[in-house]
Design a protein around this motif. Structure first.
Motif, short mmCIF file in Angstrom:
data_model
loop_
_atom_site.label_atom_id
_atom_site.label_comp_id
_atom_site.label_asym_id
_atom_site.label_seq_id
_atom_site.Cartn_x
_atom_site.Cartn_y
_atom_site.Cartn_z
N LEU A 281 1.02 -1.37 0.02
CA LEU A 281 0.05 -0.03 0.11
C LEU A 281 0.96 1.29 0.05
CD1 LEU A 281 -2.98 1.27 0.25
CD2 LEU A 281 -2.62 1.39 2.66
N HIS B 293 1.05 -6.85 -6.20
CA HIS B 293 -0.02 -6.23 -6.03
C HIS B 293 0.14 -4.74 -5.23
CE1 HIS B 293 -4.44 -5.43 -6.53
NE2 HIS B 293 -4.30 -5.20 -5.09
N GLU C 202 -1.76 -1.13 -4.11
CA GLU C 202 -3.03 -0.27 -4.04
C GLU C 202 -2.37 1.17 -3.52
OE1 GLU C 202 -6.33 -1.75 -2.20
OE2 GLU C 202 -6.34 -3.66 -3.25
N GLY D 282 -3.50 -1.92 -8.35
CA GLY D 282 -4.71 -2.07 -7.75
C GLY D 282 -5.69 -1.09 -7.76
N ASP D 283 -6.32 -1.00 -6.89
CA ASP D 283 -7.54 0.10 -6.42
C ASP D 283 -6.70 1.35 -5.65
OD1 ASP D 283 -9.44 -1.37 -7.33
OD2 ASP D 283 -10.14 -2.21 -5.43
N ASP D 284 -7.38 2.47 -5.91
CA ASP D 284 -6.88 3.72 -5.43
C ASP D 284 -7.91 4.18 -4.30
OD1 ASP D 284 -5.39 6.15 -5.33
OD2 ASP D 284 -7.10 7.08 -6.32
#
Length: 76
Positions: free
Chosen positions: A12, A34, A36, A71-73
Motif C-alpha cells: 500500500l 499487487h 494499491e 490495484g485500487d486507489d
C-alpha cells in the motif's frame, strides 16, 4: 527485505501524486505483486498533486508490467 521476499506480496503506497510518492509507487510496482494507493484529501489549498493522481496512475499502468500489478486507489 530482498526482492525475492516481496515479489509475491502486496503493498500500500501513500500516493499524493507528487514526485516523491510517484517514485515510491514505481518502486513498489517493480518489487511487489499487487500495489494499491492511498491519498489523503484534508482540504489543503494546494491540491495540484491530488488532481494529478488519476492521470499518473493511468500512465504508470502502461509501463513495464505495472498495469497487471496496480490495484485500487483509495482517497480519505
Amino acid at each position: 527485505m530482498s526482492t525475492q521476499d516481496t515479489a509475491s506480496q502486496k503493498a500500500l503506497v501513500l500516493f499524493s501524486g507528487g514526485q516523491d510518492s510517484t517514485a515510491c509507487l514505481a518502486y513498489a510496482l517493480d518489487n511487489f505483486a499487487h500495489v494499491e494507493t492511498l491519498g489523503f484529501d484534508y482540504g489543503q489549498t494546494h491540491k495540484v498533486e491530488l488532481d494529478c493522481r488519476a492521470a499518473l496512475r493511468a500512465e504508470m499502468s502502461k509501463l513495464h508490467n505495472w498495469g497487471n500489478k496496480l490495484g485500487d486507489d483509495h482517497t480519505l
